[in-house]
Scaffold this motif. Structure first.
Motif: not given
Length: 609
Positions: A146-157, A307-313, A316-324
């Motif tokens: 997450x620290x490496x790939x979620x840079x600059x995301x605007x919204x998180x799910x 852009x979309x980033x996704x992480x699951x443990x 539990x899941x976290x999705x990062x969105x560069x968009x609206x």
């Protein structure tokens, strides 16, 4: 019989081949060497001496016992026993309890063999975005991603699946297994374990869904089930990012200011620059530089880049969105529909939220946000940049370390009326008074290091200095309570060079056990021993001492040579008093097990030897 390590490596070699079908897996359950590998893993676990519904444990392990299990598997008469259900407290909510199933020892052995086979088949093909219950992966690898790939995301799910492990549809799971495994005997055995049920208050309950918690093969089955979600998110990522128009466009306003700054700097460096013009050019250059720092490099609303980033443990899941935000809401709805239609799971509406990345999102016990800090520093080329803007920040939540203090009952809050403020006072822990001095210090050290090792990724991990201060005060008061004296006298007695510690005797001489003193610095490199404790078969590729002792046929107590060695186990070595010859032998060789002949085993069991 084939070496099981060679079998597992052969299975793994085909794991990445899409469409490859595995057949004749069930015959591997006839190989005794698989059970010795399973026995080696189970014997080292803390629950190896916890009895299942039939009262059996890993104690009395022998070649005869393995052959009996294999015989029932060959006859297809093996029937798993229901798990004995008990409840354990949740770490984050002690008022709620988590169900735990205790299996019989033979079921543990068979499930461990099944787990090794399934892991060799599925593990290499799992998504890189999945981090739960996998070898060489942990919460820290998920956070590092997450620290490496979620840079600059605007919204998180932040997503949470409602009662995930209790809701797995058995038919969906079996159909997923059948995609790669064409062996109905093997599938039938897995089906038996899924339908084995559990007993609670001596009442048998049938299981219609879910994988039992405490089951050896439950983690790998959960990853096989949820890997469908990982595949769906990969497809969703591709379709979402298909609107990319080449490279991301630079903000026009930034380009304009940057051009003005660079042209002014070029004029200043030119040999034709007049000395009279130099002061004004320097002033203009600093002005353009300041303006450039206040303009975004990329457009704040860029419809040409998404852009979309996704992480699951685990669940539990976290999705990062560069968009609206509308994009984020749409992705959330697509995840909800997929889980409901394809996996028969429910996305929790209360816990699944769309949050702006500037706000805190709770994930894996950390608070995650994307920085909007405008502070600038020079890069390796000497250029001033807002290096922290858009980077991911990880924080240790206040209530987490305070909750730990409350869990340990290490402090109390009193109100100081004179200064009109709350005062935190350390408390003694009476339940530790009967332990030795060394055990008390090690207990506190393990609790301090436990929270530090988990939260050492956090930017504000230094707040644990307050946690450490309270815990040390509690430790001093615990010593004072034990010896019926004051904390000041205890500090004067045990402090040396400002470090609290006690001396104790060892075989190598007198040593000193000291309280933790190395501080709390942020570290972003996961430790090897912090990976999930889920063994991979490569770890078994070492001499198996337990199996070797059984096959040797030598009684370690009387020295008799026999063909029927039975292993005697104890729960903890430190509980042994050294009264009987068997206990003295275990203490001497520093092992929790003894290889015994049948007469010696029976005498040890009734306490005669």
């Amino acid at each position: 019989m084939r070496n099981p390590i060679h079998v597992l490596r052969s299975l793994e070699s085909k794991a990445r081949e899409q469409g490859y079908i595995y057949k004749r897996l069930y015959r591997n359950l006839y190989n005794p060497e698989f059970y010795w590998l399973a026995y080696k893993k189970i014997a080292s676990s803390q629950g190896s001496m916890t009895a299942g519904i039939d009262g059996t444990t890993i104690d009395d392990m022998s070649e005869t016992r393995v052959q009996r299990i294999i015989a029932t598997l060959k006859e297809h008469s093996y029937c798993p026993k229901p798990a004995r259900r008990m409840y354990i407290e949740k770490r984050n909510n002690q008022q709620k309890k988590r169900p735990l199933g205790i299996l019989s020892a033979n079921d543990k052995l068979v499930q461990e063999v099944i787990r090794m086979l399934l892991e060799a088949i599925y593990e290499p093909a799992f998504s890189e975005n999945s981090h739960g219950f996998r070898p060489k992966r942990s919460c820290h690898t998920a956070l590092a991603d997450i620290h490496h790939n979620f840079t600059g995301v605007k919204w998180m799910i932040e997503g949470d699946i409602k009662a995930c492990f209790d809701s797995f549809d058995h038919h969906v799971l079996i159909n997923l297994l059948r995609k790669r495994i064409h062996d109905e005997q093997f599938i039938s055995l897995v089906w038996k374990f899924l339908k084995a049920g559990y007993t609670e208050q001596w009442v048998l309950h049938t299981t219609y869904s879910g994988t039992p918690q405490g089951s050896g093969m439950s983690p790998i089955l959960a990853n096989i089930y949820l890997s469908e979600l990982d595949i769906f998110m990969e497809q969703c990522k591709k379709s979402f990012e298909i609107k990319l128009d080449g490279c991301r466009k630079v903000n026009a306003a930034y380009s304009k200011v940057d051009y003005a700054f660079k042209s002014t700097k070029a004029k200043l460096s030119s040999v034709t620059c007049d000395n009279k013009m130099r002061p004004q050019l320097v002033k203009d250059m600093k002005l353009w530089q300041l303006q450039r720092r206040n303009v975004h490099y990329y457009p704040t609303k860029d419809v040409t880049f998404k852009k979309l980033q996704y992480n699951r443990y685990a669940d539990d899941l976290l999705v990062g969105i560069i968009g609206s935000k509308d994009d984020a809401e749409r992705i959330k709805q697509e995840i909800k529909v997929f889980l409901s239609d394809k996996l028969k799971l429910t996305l929790s509406e209360e816990k699944t939220k769309v949050t702006h990345s500037s706000e805190m999102v709770r994930y894996l016990g950390y608070d995650v946000s994307v920085s909007r800090c405008s502070d600038a520093k020079r890069d390796k080329n000497g250029v001033l940049k807002r290096s922290h803007y858009g980077s991911v920040s990880l924080y240790l939540p206040y209530e987490k370390w305070v909750g730990k203090l409350q869990e340990y009952k290490a402090f109390m809050i009193v109100y100081d009326q004179g200064n009109d403020r709350e005062v935190w006072k350390p408390l003694h822990r009476g339940q530790l008074q009967n332990r030795s001095d060394v055990e008390i210090i090690r207990k506190y050290n393990s609790e301090i290091l436990g929270i530090y090792n988990f939260y050492r990724f956090a930017s504000n991990v230094s707040v644990l200095n307050q946690f450490d201060f309270i815990m040390n005060g509690s430790m001093h008061k615990t010593f004072a309570f034990k010896y019926r004296t004051s904390a000041d006298k205890i500090r004067k007695k045990y402090m040396r060079n400002g470090i609290f510690g006690v001396d104790y005797d060892t075989r190598q001489g007198i040593r000193r056990c000291e309280s933790y003193k190395d501080g709390f610095k942020m570290k972003r490199i996961p430790l090897l021993n912090e990976e999930d404790t889920l063994p991979q078969y490569r770890r078994y590729d070492f001499p198996n001492s337990l199996a070797a002792r059984i096959k040797k046929g030598l009684c370690e107590l009387c020295g008799a040579q026999t063909g029927n060695i039975r292993m005697n186990h104890v729960r903890r070595l430190k509980d042994l008093q050294g009264i009987s010859p068997s206990e003295r032998m275990m203490i001497q060789i520093r092992r929790r097990s003894l290889a015994l002949c049948s007469p010696c085993f029976e005498k040890v069991r009734v306490g005669l030897l």
